[in-house]
Design a protein around this motif. Structure first.
Motif, PDB file in Angstrom:
ATOM      1  N   ILE A  33       0.856  -1.184  -0.300  1.00 38.18           N
ATOM      2  CA  ILE A  33      -0.322  -0.127  -0.239  1.00 38.18           C
ATOM      3  C   ILE A  33       0.874   1.840  -0.005  1.00 38.18           C
ATOM      4  O   ILE A  33       0.749   2.045  -0.572  1.00 38.18           O
ATOM      5  N   PHE A  73      -4.414   3.322  10.704  1.00 42.68           N
ATOM      6  CA  PHE A  73      -5.264   3.428   9.306  1.00 42.68           C
ATOM      7  C   PHE A  73      -6.098   2.169  10.228  1.00 42.68           C
ATOM      8  O   PHE A  73      -7.480   2.365  10.051  1.00 42.68           O
ATOM      9  N   ARG A  76      -9.016   3.905  12.136  1.00 44.46           N
ATOM     10  CA  ARG A  76     -10.694   4.924  11.226  1.00 44.46           C
ATOM     11  C   ARG A  76     -11.600   4.520  11.447  1.00 44.46           C
ATOM     12  O   ARG A  76     -12.692   4.812  11.318  1.00 44.46           O
ATOM     13  N   GLY A  99     -14.065   8.735   3.210  1.00 43.42           N
ATOM     14  CA  GLY A  99     -13.075   7.659   2.949  1.00 43.42           C
ATOM     15  C   GLY A  99     -13.321   6.510   3.884  1.00 43.42           C
ATOM     16  O   GLY A  99     -12.401   5.346   3.293  1.00 43.42           O
ATOM     17  N   ILE A 100     -14.749   6.708   3.862  1.00 44.38           N
ATOM     18  CA  ILE A 100     -14.775   4.832   4.597  1.00 44.38           C
ATOM     19  C   ILE A 100     -16.330   4.114   3.788  1.00 44.38           C
ATOM     20  O   ILE A 100     -17.480   5.274   3.545  1.00 44.38           O
ATOM     21  N   SER A 110     -16.237   0.185   7.740  1.00 44.77           N
ATOM     22  CA  SER A 110     -15.295  -0.422   7.546  1.00 44.77           C
ATOM     23  C   SER A 110     -14.118  -0.468   6.730  1.00 44.77           C
ATOM     24  O   SER A 110     -13.370  -1.053   6.999  1.00 44.77           O
ATOM     25  N   ASP A 112     -12.725   0.151   2.809  1.00 43.50           N
ATOM     26  CA  ASP A 112     -11.998   0.983   1.788  1.00 43.50           C
ATOM     27  C   ASP A 112     -12.597   1.401   0.748  1.00 43.50           C
ATOM     28  O   ASP A 112     -12.119   2.164  -0.205  1.00 43.50           O
ATOM     29  N   SER A 113     -12.920   0.419   0.150  1.00 42.29           N
ATOM     30  CA  SER A 113     -13.985   0.350  -1.038  1.00 42.29           C
ATOM     31  C   SER A 113     -14.678  -0.118  -1.294  1.00 42.29           C
ATOM     32  O   SER A 113     -15.095  -1.001  -0.135  1.00 42.29           O
ATOM     33  N   ASP A 118     -12.415  -6.241   0.417  1.00 47.62           N
ATOM     34  CA  ASP A 118     -12.034  -5.771   0.884  1.00 47.62           C
ATOM     35  C   ASP A 118     -12.454  -6.624   2.743  1.00 47.62           C
ATOM     36  O   ASP A 118     -14.080  -7.503   2.429  1.00 47.62           O
TER      37      ASP A 118
END
Ligand SMILES: [Zn+2]
Length: 167
Positions: A33, A73, A76, A99-100, A110, A112-113, A118
């Motif tokens: 990452i 990270f 978050r 962004g979550i 929870s 990322d995408s 994920d």
């Protein structure tokens, strides 16, 4: 204090308690990452690009910034109230949902995408984008059954005190 400052403080505090093995595990998780992250110094970036996690036999402090970012990270997924509690301060502010993405299974924020394979850090459902009633082989369950079992084993009120949810 804003969320970012809270993540930073918690990460630095947490960092002090990590064993070498913990650090190498986090380094491995975040290696690819952060390989292209231009915020790191050139020496570290070059190292990341020319090596792989398997090459790391002993932890070196040049990796510290990655561990701190990796730890940040992981925080978050916590809501402002819980972050404040962890830090023993009155209030943490900032957009919890920035962004979550929401997990289709436990409905806490929870991921990322979306449908990006994920794994939810809270309920551990892998977001394969399957229909509610279809059997998901990686999750060994349908989405509905997985959710029902998860909330049977976990207290919803306690989860809501910690994690980000819609009101
Ligand atoms: Zn989940």
């Amino acid at each position: 204090m804003n969320r970012n400052e809270a993540f930073e403080l918690l990460a630095r505090e947490n960092f002090l308690n990590l064993s070498e093995k913990n650090k190498i595990d986090i380094l491995t998780d975040f290696w690819f990452i952060y390989e292209d992250d231009n915020n790191y110094d050139i020496q570290l970036l070059t190292y990341l690009k020319q090596h792989s996690p398997e090459d790391v036999e002993k932890y070196n402090s040049i990796f510290d910034p990655i561990i701190i970012d990796g730890l940040k990270f992981k925080y978050r997924i916590f809501n402002n109230k819980y972050l404040a509690q962890l830090l023993n301060i009155d209030i943490v502010v900032g957009n919890e949902k920035e962004g979550i993405f929401k997990c289709p299974c436990c409905n806490f924020y929870s991921l990322d995408s979306q449908e990006g394979y994920d794994i939810c850090a809270i309920c551990l459902w892998e977001d394969v984008g399957s229909n509610q009633n279809n059997y998901s082989s990686v999750n060994r369950s349908t989405l509905d059954n997985y959710r029902i079992n998860f909330f049977k084993k976990n207290n919803k009120k306690e989860l809501m005190d910690k994690y980000i949810h819609d009101d």
